[in-house]
Design a protein around this motif. Structure first.
Motif, PDB file in Angstrom:
ATOM      1  N   ALA A  36     -91.161   4.432  39.400  1.00  0.00           N
ATOM      2  CA  ALA A  36     -90.450   4.969  40.564  1.00  0.00           C
ATOM      3  C   ALA A  36     -91.170   4.555  41.847  1.00  0.00           C
ATOM      4  CB  ALA A  36     -90.366   6.490  40.482  1.00  0.00           C
ATOM      5  N   VAL A  37     -90.392   4.374  42.918  1.00  0.00           N
ATOM      6  CA  VAL A  37     -90.953   3.957  44.202  1.00  0.00           C
ATOM      7  C   VAL A  37     -90.484   4.907  45.297  1.00  0.00           C
ATOM      8  CG1 VAL A  37     -91.038   2.118  45.926  1.00  0.00           C
ATOM      9  CG2 VAL A  37     -90.993   1.541  43.498  1.00  0.00           C
ATOM     10  N   CYS A  38     -91.445   5.478  46.002  1.00  0.00           N
ATOM     11  CA  CYS A  38     -91.141   6.306  47.160  1.00  0.00           C
ATOM     12  C   CYS A  38     -90.839   5.365  48.312  1.00  0.00           C
ATOM     13  CB  CYS A  38     -92.331   7.200  47.488  1.00  0.00           C
ATOM     14  SG  CYS A  38     -92.085   8.160  48.982  1.00  0.00           S
ATOM     15  N   THR A  39     -89.612   5.388  48.806  1.00  0.00           N
ATOM     16  CA  THR A  39     -89.195   4.445  49.844  1.00  0.00           C
ATOM     17  C   THR A  39     -89.163   5.044  51.238  1.00  0.00           C
ATOM     18  OG1 THR A  39     -86.877   4.964  49.436  1.00  0.00           O
ATOM     19  CG2 THR A  39     -87.822   3.097  48.226  1.00  0.00           C
ATOM     20  N   LEU A  40     -89.157   6.364  51.334  1.00  0.00           N
ATOM     21  CA  LEU A  40     -89.090   7.010  52.634  1.00  0.00           C
ATOM     22  C   LEU A  40     -89.827   8.330  52.554  1.00  0.00           C
ATOM     23  CD1 LEU A  40     -87.728   6.533  55.400  1.00  0.00           C
ATOM     24  CD2 LEU A  40     -85.803   7.852  54.565  1.00  0.00           C
ATOM     25  N   MET A  41     -90.623   8.622  53.580  1.00  0.00           N
ATOM     26  CA  MET A  41     -91.412   9.843  53.586  1.00  0.00           C
ATOM     27  C   MET A  41     -91.386  10.442  54.984  1.00  0.00           C
ATOM     28  SD  MET A  41     -95.463  10.291  52.796  1.00  0.00           S
ATOM     29  CE  MET A  41     -96.081   9.708  54.356  1.00  0.00           C
ATOM     30  N   ARG A  42     -91.275  11.754  55.037  1.00  0.00           N
ATOM     31  CA  ARG A  42     -91.384  12.463  56.306  1.00  0.00           C
ATOM     32  C   ARG A  42     -92.256  13.689  56.088  1.00  0.00           C
ATOM     33  NH1 ARG A  42     -86.999  14.655  60.642  1.00  0.00           N
ATOM     34  NH2 ARG A  42     -88.530  15.785  61.845  1.00  0.00           N
ATOM     35  N   PHE A  43     -93.349  13.757  56.834  1.00  0.00           N
ATOM     36  CA  PHE A  43     -94.261  14.890  56.740  1.00  0.00           C
ATOM     37  C   PHE A  43     -94.188  15.675  58.036  1.00  0.00           C
ATOM     38  CE2 PHE A  43     -98.426  16.976  57.002  1.00  0.00           C
ATOM     39  CZ  PHE A  43     -98.427  17.635  55.779  1.00  0.00           C
ATOM     40  N   ASP A  44     -93.879  16.954  57.932  1.00  0.00           N
ATOM     41  CA  ASP A  44     -93.851  17.842  59.086  1.00  0.00           C
ATOM     42  C   ASP A  44     -95.125  18.684  59.050  1.00  0.00           C
ATOM     43  OD1 ASP A  44     -91.283  17.128  60.109  1.00  0.00           O
ATOM     44  OD2 ASP A  44     -90.371  18.309  58.499  1.00  0.00           O
ATOM     45  N   GLY A  91    -104.740   6.205  55.187  1.00  0.00           N
ATOM     46  CA  GLY A  91    -103.923   5.010  55.320  1.00  0.00           C
ATOM     47  C   GLY A  91    -102.520   5.330  55.788  1.00  0.00           C
ATOM     48  N   ALA A  92    -101.736   4.263  55.953  1.00  0.00           N
ATOM     49  CA  ALA A  92    -100.344   4.386  56.392  1.00  0.00           C
ATOM     50  C   ALA A  92     -99.410   4.009  55.248  1.00  0.00           C
ATOM     51  CB  ALA A  92    -100.093   3.463  57.584  1.00  0.00           C
ATOM     52  N   LEU A  93     -98.271   4.684  55.173  1.00  0.00           N
ATOM     53  CA  LEU A  93     -97.281   4.410  54.135  1.00  0.00           C
ATOM     54  C   LEU A  93     -96.846   2.952  54.243  1.00  0.00           C
ATOM     55  CD1 LEU A  93     -95.505   5.612  51.860  1.00  0.00           C
ATOM     56  CD2 LEU A  93     -93.779   6.034  53.588  1.00  0.00           C
ATOM     57  N   PRO A  94     -97.003   2.179  53.178  1.00  0.00           N
ATOM     58  CA  PRO A  94     -96.622   0.767  53.231  1.00  0.00           C
ATOM     59  C   PRO A  94     -95.111   0.593  53.333  1.00  0.00           C
ATOM     60  CG  PRO A  94     -97.348   1.372  51.029  1.00  0.00           C
ATOM     61  CD  PRO A  94     -97.542   2.571  51.887  1.00  0.00           C
ATOM     62  N   THR A  95     -94.689  -0.494  53.968  1.00  0.00           N
ATOM     63  CA  THR A  95     -93.258  -0.747  54.149  1.00  0.00           C
ATOM     64  C   THR A  95     -92.544  -0.968  52.822  1.00  0.00           C
ATOM     65  OG1 THR A  95     -93.689  -3.087  54.520  1.00  0.00           O
ATOM     66  CG2 THR A  95     -93.515  -1.669  56.470  1.00  0.00           C
ATOM     67  N   GLY A  96     -93.248  -1.449  51.801  1.00  0.00           N
ATOM     68  CA  GLY A  96     -92.636  -1.685  50.499  1.00  0.00           C
ATOM     69  C   GLY A  96     -92.577  -0.459  49.619  1.00  0.00           C
ATOM     70  N   GLY A  97     -93.000   0.698  50.125  1.00  0.00           N
ATOM     71  CA  GLY A  97     -92.984   1.920  49.336  1.00  0.00           C
ATOM     72  C   GLY A  97     -94.272   2.127  48.573  1.00  0.00           C
ATOM     73  N   CYS A  98     -94.310   3.177  47.780  1.00  0.00           N
ATOM     74  CA  CYS A  98     -95.508   3.504  47.012  1.00  0.00           C
ATOM     75  C   CYS A  98     -95.105   4.226  45.738  1.00  0.00           C
ATOM     76  CB  CYS A  98     -96.448   4.368  47.859  1.00  0.00           C
ATOM     77  SG  CYS A  98     -95.767   5.972  48.306  1.00  0.00           S
ATOM     78  N   SER A  99     -96.064   4.370  44.838  1.00  0.00           N
ATOM     79  CA  SER A  99     -95.788   5.097  43.598  1.00  0.00           C
ATOM     80  C   SER A  99     -95.922   6.595  43.865  1.00  0.00           C
ATOM     81  CB  SER A  99     -96.750   4.661  42.500  1.00  0.00           C
ATOM     82  OG  SER A  99     -98.076   5.018  42.833  1.00  0.00           O
ATOM     83  N   ILE A 100     -95.356   7.372  42.977  1.00  0.00           N
ATOM     84  CA  ILE A 100     -95.404   8.827  43.114  1.00  0.00           C
ATOM     85  C   ILE A 100     -95.688   9.450  41.763  1.00  0.00           C
ATOM     86  CG2 ILE A 100     -92.893   9.021  42.867  1.00  0.00           C
ATOM     87  CD1 ILE A 100     -93.113  11.505  44.789  1.00  0.00           C
ATOM     88  N   ASP A 101     -96.507  10.493  41.788  1.00  0.00           N
ATOM     89  CA  ASP A 101     -96.822  11.256  40.595  1.00  0.00           C
ATOM     90  C   ASP A 101     -96.653  12.723  40.960  1.00  0.00           C
ATOM     91  OD1 ASP A 101     -97.742  11.727  37.934  1.00  0.00           O
ATOM     92  OD2 ASP A 101     -99.695  12.261  38.760  1.00  0.00           O
TER      93      ASP A 101
END
Length: 147
Positions: A36-44, A91-101
């Protein structure tokens, strides 16, 4: 007589609001986060909430009929983690997404997002999931976090 499915113990979505719907869409089997790839993230930062869109490598088999009729071939999830604590990030969220657990920890949910030069870990008091269909490779089918 139809009975409500019981979400399996030990599954990553155990204890998450909406897990039963995810379990149903996947034909009463646990959906996997493998690949799975996290493609978008928003942290408040106030009140410490995290919202993410995750494209699943896993897909329901067979796909729900309403998805097939509309040409969808994949599943994504909207995950929300509310009342977060123990937040650590680098670090910063990469444009290509990241893995999630994601894993249940007692009455809480622990989430970890990571990629090269990026890592975010947190524990959430309340988490929810919603599954949405999309078409792989179709930019018009991409789901936006806040529509």
């Amino acid at each position: 007589m139809r009975t409500d499915p019981v979400v399996p113990d030990g599954w990553w979505a155990t204890g998450i609001d909406g897990a039963r719907g995810l379990y149903e869409v996947f034909g009463r089997r646990p959906a996997s986060l493998e690949g799975a790839v996290c493609t978008l993230m928003r942290f408040d930062p106030f009140p410490l909430n995290l919202s993410v869109i995750v494209e699943l490598a896993d897909a329901p088999d067979p796909l729900p009929g309403r998805w097939r009729r509309k040409g969808y071939d994949a599943a994504s999830m909207r995950l929300q983690f509310l009342e977060c604590r123990d937040v650590r990030s680098s670090g910063a969220l990469p444009t290509g997404g990241c893995s999630i657990d994601v894993e249940p920890v007692g009455d809480h949910t622990r989430a970890r997002l990571c990629a090269e030069d990026f890592e975010l870990e947190l524990t959430s008091r309340f988490a929810s999931v919603r599954v949405d269909p999309f078409r792989r490779g179709d930019p018009d089918s991409v789901i936006t976090l806040f529509s």
